[in-house]
Design an enzyme around this catalytic site. Structure first.
Site, PDB file in Angstrom:
ATOM      1  N   CYS A 106      33.405  40.178  29.966  1.00 23.74           N
ATOM      2  CA  CYS A 106      34.534  40.888  29.714  1.00 23.74           C
ATOM      3  C   CYS A 106      35.479  41.385  28.246  1.00 23.74           C
ATOM      4  O   CYS A 106      34.564  41.163  27.167  1.00 23.74           O
ATOM      5  CB  CYS A 106      35.404  41.307  31.218  1.00 23.74           C
ATOM      6  SG  CYS A 106      36.311  42.152  31.178  1.00 23.74           S
ATOM      7  N   HIS A 107      36.370  40.616  28.313  1.00 26.16           N
ATOM      8  CA  HIS A 107      37.147  40.268  27.449  1.00 26.16           C
ATOM      9  C   HIS A 107      37.038  39.451  26.827  1.00 26.16           C
ATOM     10  O   HIS A 107      37.171  38.924  25.687  1.00 26.16           O
ATOM     11  CB  HIS A 107      38.439  40.668  27.812  1.00 26.16           C
ATOM     12  CG  HIS A 107      39.572  41.816  27.686  1.00 26.16           C
ATOM     13  ND1 HIS A 107      38.645  42.237  29.067  1.00 26.16           N
ATOM     14  CD2 HIS A 107      39.724  42.475  27.658  1.00 26.16           C
ATOM     15  CE1 HIS A 107      39.740  43.337  29.394  1.00 26.16           C
ATOM     16  NE2 HIS A 107      40.777  43.884  28.077  1.00 26.16           N
TER      17      HIS A 107
END
Length: 175
Positions: A106-107
């Site tokens: 993800c991030h």
């Protein structure tokens, strides 16, 4: 073959994505790995969905890269905080330089960007940071999991199963 005897560092901070942190930690422990969850100051953390405090084992400053066989960076908004700590970036750089698995989801790619380990590499992340990845020199692909040498990246919680399979295999086969 289990991960018995392997040590994995998880770098996170407040506002982590609960599913990405919890699944990774417990899946690795299920395989027999010793998992150390580290936060900026060693204090328990709250997830982005306000989950009750998640226990932490150490601060970034209390751990050393040589003690670990891999590093995991879950997503959510925590990576934007993690990357502000030079010690966290140093840990990622050192584990990467030792050719040990570095796994982001993800991030989490933000931390790899700030650590300076992604230029010229193939990787993926949540679509929200695609431009950041590309601007950092990543050959970005939209796939559930991408393995480029010791770098193992994934996009979103729905991809976690494939990401963890790739990470577990990388830890098993790393020297």
């Amino acid at each position: 073959m289990s991960l018995s005897g392997k040590k994995v560092l998880v770098l996170t901070a407040n506002y982590f994505e609960e599913s990405e942190l919890i699944y990774a930690v417990y899946r690795l422990r299920e395989e027999g790995a010793e998992v150390t969850v580290a936060s900026p100051d060693g204090a328990a953390l709250t997830g982005k969905n306000h989950m009750s405090p998640f226990p932490v084992d150490a601060s970034y400053d209390a751990v050393g890269a040589n003690s670990f066989d891999a590093v995991v960076i879950p997503g959510g908004f925590a990576p934007d905080l993690v990357r502000r700590f030079p010690k966290a970036l140093e840990l990622v750089r050192d584990i990467n330089a030792a050719n040990k698995p570095v796994a982001t989801v993800c991030h989490g790619g933000w931390v790899a960007i700030s650590a300076g380990i992604v230029k010229g590499r193939k990787a993926t992340a949540v679509s929200a940071i695609k431009d950041d990845m590309v601007n950092a020199g990543v050959n970005f692909v939209d796939e559930p999991v991408v393995v480029d040498g010791n770098l193992i990246t994934s996009r979103v919680p729905a991809d976690m199963g494939l990401w963890m399979k790739a990470l577990i295999e990388a830890i098993r086969t790393a020297s």
